[in-house]
Design a protein around this motif. Structure first.
Motif, PDB file in Angstrom:
ATOM      1  N   LEU A  55      48.380  57.050  42.857  1.00 25.43           N
ATOM      2  CA  LEU A  55      49.491  56.455  42.123  1.00 25.43           C
ATOM      3  C   LEU A  55      49.891  55.098  42.703  1.00 25.43           C
ATOM      4  O   LEU A  55      50.183  54.156  41.951  1.00 25.43           O
ATOM      5  CB  LEU A  55      50.693  57.405  42.125  1.00 25.43           C
ATOM      6  N   GLN A  56      49.909  54.991  44.048  1.00 25.62           N
ATOM      7  CA  GLN A  56      50.267  53.685  44.612  1.00 25.62           C
ATOM      8  C   GLN A  56      49.159  52.670  44.352  1.00 25.62           C
ATOM      9  O   GLN A  56      49.419  51.473  44.204  1.00 25.62           O
ATOM     10  CB  GLN A  56      50.583  53.799  46.103  1.00 25.62           C
ATOM     11  N   PHE A  57      47.895  53.152  44.252  1.00 23.89           N
ATOM     12  CA  PHE A  57      46.804  52.270  43.843  1.00 23.89           C
ATOM     13  C   PHE A  57      47.005  51.810  42.397  1.00 23.89           C
ATOM     14  O   PHE A  57      46.711  50.663  42.046  1.00 23.89           O
ATOM     15  CB  PHE A  57      45.469  53.001  43.954  1.00 23.89           C
ATOM     16  N   PHE A  58      47.479  52.709  41.554  1.00 28.29           N
ATOM     17  CA  PHE A  58      47.740  52.396  40.143  1.00 28.29           C
ATOM     18  C   PHE A  58      48.733  51.243  40.040  1.00 28.29           C
ATOM     19  O   PHE A  58      48.526  50.283  39.287  1.00 28.29           O
ATOM     20  CB  PHE A  58      48.267  53.655  39.461  1.00 28.29           C
ATOM     21  N   PHE A  59      49.806  51.322  40.809  1.00 32.07           N
ATOM     22  CA  PHE A  59      50.801  50.256  40.786  1.00 32.07           C
ATOM     23  C   PHE A  59      50.245  48.949  41.349  1.00 32.07           C
ATOM     24  O   PHE A  59      50.610  47.860  40.888  1.00 32.07           O
ATOM     25  CB  PHE A  59      52.050  50.678  41.554  1.00 32.07           C
ATOM     26  N   LEU A  60      49.365  49.040  42.347  1.00 29.17           N
ATOM     27  CA  LEU A  60      48.733  47.831  42.871  1.00 29.17           C
ATOM     28  C   LEU A  60      47.938  47.123  41.781  1.00 29.17           C
ATOM     29  O   LEU A  60      47.904  45.888  41.711  1.00 29.17           O
ATOM     30  CB  LEU A  60      47.805  48.182  44.045  1.00 29.17           C
ATOM     31  N   GLY A  61      47.283  47.905  40.915  1.00 25.91           N
ATOM     32  CA  GLY A  61      46.541  47.309  39.810  1.00 25.91           C
ATOM     33  C   GLY A  61      47.440  46.569  38.845  1.00 25.91           C
ATOM     34  O   GLY A  61      47.097  45.493  38.356  1.00 25.91           O
ATOM     35  N   ILE A  62      48.617  47.122  38.577  1.00 23.51           N
ATOM     36  CA  ILE A  62      49.566  46.452  37.682  1.00 23.51           C
ATOM     37  C   ILE A  62      50.034  45.126  38.285  1.00 23.51           C
ATOM     38  O   ILE A  62      50.177  44.119  37.584  1.00 23.51           O
ATOM     39  CB  ILE A  62      50.761  47.372  37.394  1.00 23.51           C
ATOM     40  N   ILE A  63      50.261  45.120  39.604  1.00 29.82           N
ATOM     41  CA  ILE A  63      50.689  43.880  40.273  1.00 29.82           C
ATOM     42  C   ILE A  63      49.659  42.782  40.074  1.00 29.82           C
ATOM     43  O   ILE A  63      49.995  41.623  39.801  1.00 29.82           O
ATOM     44  CB  ILE A  63      50.921  44.137  41.772  1.00 29.82           C
ATOM     45  N   ASP A  64      48.371  43.137  40.190  1.00 26.22           N
ATOM     46  CA  ASP A  64      47.319  42.140  40.013  1.00 26.22           C
ATOM     47  C   ASP A  64      47.245  41.632  38.582  1.00 26.22           C
ATOM     48  O   ASP A  64      47.070  40.434  38.338  1.00 26.22           O
ATOM     49  CB  ASP A  64      45.966  42.736  40.421  1.00 26.22           C
ATOM     50  N   VAL A  65      47.365  42.541  37.611  1.00 25.45           N
ATOM     51  CA  VAL A  65      47.273  42.145  36.205  1.00 25.45           C
ATOM     52  C   VAL A  65      48.397  41.188  35.825  1.00 25.45           C
ATOM     53  O   VAL A  65      48.207  40.272  35.030  1.00 25.45           O
ATOM     54  CB  VAL A  65      47.310  43.392  35.294  1.00 25.45           C
ATOM     55  N   THR A  66      49.563  41.396  36.407  1.00 29.11           N
ATOM     56  CA  THR A  66      50.733  40.609  36.023  1.00 29.11           C
ATOM     57  C   THR A  66      50.978  39.430  36.965  1.00 29.11           C
ATOM     58  O   THR A  66      50.785  38.270  36.594  1.00 29.11           O
ATOM     59  CB  THR A  66      51.966  41.518  35.970  1.00 29.11           C
ATOM     60  N   SER A  67      51.375  39.709  38.184  1.00 27.97           N
ATOM     61  CA  SER A  67      51.773  38.635  39.100  1.00 27.97           C
ATOM     62  C   SER A  67      50.610  37.735  39.497  1.00 27.97           C
ATOM     63  O   SER A  67      50.757  36.511  39.564  1.00 27.97           O
ATOM     64  CB  SER A  67      52.411  39.233  40.358  1.00 27.97           C
ATOM     65  N   PHE A  68      49.449  38.320  39.769  1.00 28.55           N
ATOM     66  CA  PHE A  68      48.305  37.518  40.219  1.00 28.55           C
ATOM     67  C   PHE A  68      47.925  36.481  39.172  1.00 28.55           C
ATOM     68  O   PHE A  68      47.848  35.282  39.449  1.00 28.55           O
ATOM     69  CB  PHE A  68      47.120  38.444  40.527  1.00 28.55           C
ATOM     70  N   VAL A  69      47.684  36.949  37.947  1.00 26.07           N
ATOM     71  CA  VAL A  69      47.280  36.023  36.879  1.00 26.07           C
ATOM     72  C   VAL A  69      48.418  35.068  36.535  1.00 26.07           C
ATOM     73  O   VAL A  69      48.199  33.867  36.319  1.00 26.07           O
ATOM     74  CB  VAL A  69      46.838  36.802  35.629  1.00 26.07           C
ATOM     75  N   GLY A  70      49.640  35.590  36.501  1.00 23.23           N
ATOM     76  CA  GLY A  70      50.773  34.746  36.152  1.00 23.23           C
ATOM     77  C   GLY A  70      50.983  33.605  37.127  1.00 23.23           C
ATOM     78  O   GLY A  70      51.222  32.462  36.730  1.00 23.23           O
ATOM     79  N   LEU A  71      50.902  33.904  38.423  1.00 23.64           N
ATOM     80  CA  LEU A  71      51.068  32.864  39.435  1.00 23.64           C
ATOM     81  C   LEU A  71      49.955  31.828  39.352  1.00 23.64           C
ATOM     82  O   LEU A  71      50.193  30.618  39.478  1.00 23.64           O
ATOM     83  CB  LEU A  71      51.099  33.496  40.826  1.00 23.64           C
ATOM     84  N   LEU A  72      48.719  32.288  39.164  1.00 20.25           N
ATOM     85  CA  LEU A  72      47.589  31.363  39.076  1.00 20.25           C
ATOM     86  C   LEU A  72      47.759  30.419  37.902  1.00 20.25           C
ATOM     87  O   LEU A  72      47.594  29.193  38.035  1.00 20.25           O
ATOM     88  CB  LEU A  72      46.288  32.159  38.956  1.00 20.25           C
ATOM     89  N   GLU A  73      48.093  30.952  36.748  1.00 25.70           N
ATOM     90  CA  GLU A  73      48.292  30.118  35.559  1.00 25.70           C
ATOM     91  C   GLU A  73      49.477  29.173  35.736  1.00 25.70           C
ATOM     92  O   GLU A  73      49.413  28.003  35.341  1.00 25.70           O
ATOM     93  CB  GLU A  73      48.536  31.002  34.335  1.00 25.70           C
ATOM     94  N   PHE A  74      50.557  29.674  36.310  1.00 25.98           N
ATOM     95  CA  PHE A  74      51.769  28.868  36.443  1.00 25.98           C
ATOM     96  C   PHE A  74      51.513  27.628  37.296  1.00 25.98           C
ATOM     97  O   PHE A  74      51.822  26.505  36.878  1.00 25.98           O
ATOM     98  CB  PHE A  74      52.886  29.707  37.060  1.00 25.98           C
ATOM     99  N   PHE A  75      50.950  27.806  38.480  1.00 28.93           N
ATOM    100  CA  PHE A  75      50.788  26.659  39.381  1.00 28.93           C
ATOM    101  C   PHE A  75      49.689  25.718  38.912  1.00 28.93           C
ATOM    102  O   PHE A  75      49.767  24.507  39.155  1.00 28.93           O
ATOM    103  CB  PHE A  75      50.521  27.147  40.808  1.00 28.93           C
ATOM    104  N   TYR A  76      48.677  26.238  38.219  1.00 27.31           N
ATOM    105  CA  TYR A  76      47.656  25.339  37.676  1.00 27.31           C
ATOM    106  C   TYR A  76      48.224  24.530  36.516  1.00 27.31           C
ATOM    107  O   TYR A  76      48.062  23.306  36.453  1.00 27.31           O
ATOM    108  CB  TYR A  76      46.428  26.123  37.208  1.00 27.31           C
TER     109      TYR A  76
END
Length: 572
Positions: free
Chosen positions: A448-469
C-alpha cells in the motif's frame, strides 16, 4: 516551414517537416529507458550492497544511498549550465554521458576484487564483528558512485530539455504533443525502472554485484549510441551564453542605479522590435522594481551597466519560481526516505511468493507498474476529458498536479507508520526482537505504501518537471529542468540531515537513537514515519499557499484551436 532560434546538427535553420516532433523523441525515449534500467535498480538496491557487502550500518547505508541520489540530481546543474551557456544539449550528452559508463565500470571492478572489499561476513548474524568498508576501499567506492552521478547528472539535465525542444509551443498541435511527451518521458523512466528491478536486481543478488554493475555500464553505453543515431532529426537550441553571468549583470547594474527613480521608463528597442535572433523577448512586468533600474540609460554603457528588459525579466521569472522551488523541496522530503527505509523493512520480512524469493528492492515494481498504467490512462483518457472541461492543455495546471502528489505523500508515510507498528508487534510476539531477519509477516504488507509512492510520481514528478521547464525562459530551459532535479537532490540530502538530527535528538542513556544500529526491530522507524507525516502535512499547506499566489508567465489555458489534423500521433 522553419522555426526561429533552433538549428539542426549542421547549424542550419530547422524545418518543421524534417526535424523535431515525435520521431526525434523516440531516440531519447530509448536512452531514458536503458539508463534508468541501470540507475533505478541501483538506487533501490544500493542499500543492500552497502549494508550486506560493504558492511555499513543501517543509518550509514541509508545516508550514503540518499546522498548518492541527491548528488545525481544536484549535479544536473553542471550539465544545465554547460548546455545553456556553451555547447548544445546533444553535445553535452555525448561528452559527459560516458562518465556514467566509467563509474559503473569502477564499481564492477571493486565488486569483483575481494581485496577491494571488506572481509566476507554475514552482517545479519554477526553485525558487531563485521568490519565496515574503510580507507582506500571506501575512497574507491565513492569515486565509482560519484562518477556515475556526475555523468548521469549531466545527462538528465539535457535529455528532458532536448526532448521539449522538439516541439513548438506556439503551434497548438505541437503544444499538446509536448505535454504528452513529458508524460511519456516519465513512462520511459518507469519502464526502465520496471526492467531494472526485475533483471538488474536479480543479476546483482544472484549472479554477483560485479556482473550487475558491468551490465549497467553496457546498458548506458547502448543508450548513448541509440541517442547519437538520432542526430539528423534533432532541433537544437543555440547556447546563449552563461545564465549566471546574465543574472549577475542585472543585479550589478541595478545596484549601480539604486538611487535613480523609475521615471519616464521606455521599453527597450529589443521589445519594440519583438525579436532577438529568434529568442523570446519580454515586456516589463510588475514586481521586483529594484531590478528594473538595470534598464535605465543614464549614459553608462556596457553589459554590467545597462541591461535589456528581457534580461531583467529572465531574473524575475527565476525569483517568482523560488517559493515554489523551496516549498516543493520540503514537500518531496518523504519520498527518498520511504524508498530507502521500505527496502530495509522488506529485508526483515517474509519475501517468499510460493517458491519464488522476491528481493525487497524488487517490490518497487508495484508502484512502477501502477505508475505506468496510470500514466497511459491519464494521458490518453483523463487529459482529453479534463481539457474539454477546463481549457487547460494538460487538463489541470502544473501546480494543481504537484499538490495532489504532496497530499498522497502525507498519506503514504501514515500508512508506512501503521505497517511498521504491525511489523514490530509481530517480531515481538515471535521473540525476534534481537534478530534482524525472519519476521513471519508477508512483505506484501508494504504494497500500500508502494501504491502511494506511485501516485506521487504520476502527479508531483511530472508536474514539477513540466512546471520548471515551461516557466523557464528559452535561454534557460536546461537550467529549468535541472532546478526540478535539484528538488529531488535537495530532498534526498535533507533526508540524510533529518536522519542525523532525529538520531541525535532521540538518543537515550544507552546512546541509541530512533534509527541507530543495524537491527530494525530495535529501532523506532514507526515513530519516524509519524514525524514525516506531520512534516508532510505542514509542507503541503506551505506549498498550497505559494501555489495559490503564483502567476503563470502565460495563461495556461488553450489559446488557439487546431485548424488541421497533425500528421504525427499525439501518443508519445
Amino acid at each position: 516551414m522553419t522555426i526561429q532560434g533552433l538549428v539542426d546538427w549542421r547549424g542550419k535553420p530547422v524545418s518543421r517537416k524534417w526535424h523535431g516532433g515525435v520521431r526525434a523523441t523516440l531516440f531519447l525515449h530509448v536512452l531514458v529507458v536503458l539508463v534508468n534500467t541501470a540507475n533505478i535498480a541501483n538506487l533501490m538496491n544500493i542499500v543492500g550492497y552497502l549494508h550486506g557487502t560493504m558492511h555499513m550500518d543501517i543509518a550509514s547505508a541509508s545516508t550514503t544511498a540518499t546522498n548518492f541520489m541527491g548528488a545525481m540530481c544536484m549535479l544536473s546543474l553542471v550539465g544545465a549550465f554547460i548546455s545553456d551557456s556553451y555547447i548544445k544539449r546533444f553535445h553535452t550528452m555525448l561528452i559527459f554521458g560516458p562518465l556514467e559508463v566509467l563509474g559503473y565500470g569502477i564499481l564492477a571492478f571493486q565488486a569483483h576484487n575481494q581485496s577491494l572489499r571488506p572481509p566476507q561476513c554475514d552482517i545479519s548474524k554477526e553485525s558487531n564483528s563485521c568490519v565496515p568498508v574503510h580507507g582506500f576501499n571506501f575512497v574507491l567506492l565513492n569515486i565509482g558512485l560519484y562518477t556515475v552521478t556526475f555523468g548521469e547528472g549531466c545527462l538528465r539535465a539535457c535529455v528532458a530539455s532536448l526532448g521539449g525542444d522538439q516541439f513548438d509551443n506556439d503551434d497548438p498541435v505541437e503544444q499538446r504533443q509536448k505535454i504528452s511527451y513529458f508524460n511519456w518521458f516519465t513512462f520511459s523512466i518507469s519502464l526502465g525502472g520496471f526492467l531494472g528491478l526485475i533483471f538488474i536486481v536479480w543479476v546483482e543478488n544472484n549472479k554477483g554485484w560485479d556482473i550487475g554493475f558491468a551490465v549497467c555500464a553496457l546498458l548506458v553505453l547502448i543508450g548513448l549510441i541509440v541517442a547519437a543515431c538520432g542526430f539528423p532529426f534533432y532541433r537544437n537550441q543555440i547556447p546563449a551564453g552563461s545564465p549566471l553571468t546574465r543574472i549577475l549583470q542585472v543585479f550589478v547594474a541595478a545596484y549601480k542605479k539604486k538611487n535613480l527613480p523609475l521615471t519616464d521608463y521606455k521599453e527597450t528597442e529589443e521589445v519594440a522590435k519583438g525579436s532577438t535572433a529568434g529568442l523570446e523577448v519580454y515586456a516589463r512586468t510588475r514586481g521586483f522594481q529594484f531590478l528594473d533600474k538595470a534598464t535605465i540609460d543614464n549614459g553608462e554603457k556596457g553589459d554590467w551597466s545597462l541591461c535589456s528588459t528581457s534580461q531583467v525579466e529572465e531574473i524575475k521569472i527565476i525569483l517568482r519560481m523560488l517559493p515554489i522551488f523551496l516549498s516543493a523541496t520540503i514537500g518531496y522530503l518523504p519520498f527518498p526516505l520511504l524508498m530507502s527505509f521500505t527496502v530495509q523493512q522488506g529485508g526483515t520480512m517474509n519475501t517468499q511468493l510460493g517458491k519464488i524469493h522476491i528481493s525487497p528492492a524488487s517490490l518497487f515494481i508495484i508502484p512502477i507498474t501502477f505508475q505506468m498504467v496510470t500514466l497511459v490512462i491519464y494521458d490518453q483518457a483523463v487529459v482529453p476529458l479534463l481539457r474539454k472541461l477546463t481549457g487547460h492543455p494538460g487538463g489541470i495546471t502544473h501546480l494543481q498536479r504537484i499538490g495532489i502528489g504532496f497530499i498522497f505523500a502525507t498519506f503514504s508515510t501514515a500508512v508506512a507508520a501503521l505497517v511498521e507498528t504491525k511489523r514490530k508487534k509481530v517480531a515481538i510476539e515471535h521473540g525476534l526482537i534481537d534478530s534482524s531477519t525472519g519476521v513471519p509477516m508477508s512483505v506484501f504488507w508494504l504494497g500500500l505504501q508502494f501504491f502511494f509512492l506511485g501516485i506521487i510520481d504520476v502527479t508531483s514528478f511530472v508536474g514539477l518537471l513540466e512546471f520548471f521547464y515551461s516557466e523557464a525562459s528559452m535561454r534557460m530551459k536546461s537550467l529549468g529542468t535541472s532546478i526540478f532535479f535539484c528538488i529531488l537532490g535537495l530532498s534526498a540530502w535533507l533526508a540524510s540531515f533529518l536522519i542525523n538530527v532525529v538520531n541525535k535528538a532521540t538518543r537515550n542513556g544507552e546512546g541509541m537513537g530512533w534509527l541507530d544500529g543495524s537491527n530494525l526491530n530495535k529501532s523506532h522507524l514507526d515513530r519516524f514515519y509519524w514525524l514525516l507525516s506531520i512534516v508532510g502535512l505542514l509542507s503541503f499547506l506551505n506549498y498550497a499557499y505559494w501555489a495559490y499566489k503564483y502567476e503563470y508567465r502565460y495563461d495556461p489555458r488553450i489559446v488557439a484551436e487546431d485548424k488541421e489534423k497533425s500528421p504525427q500521433s499525439d501518443a508519445i
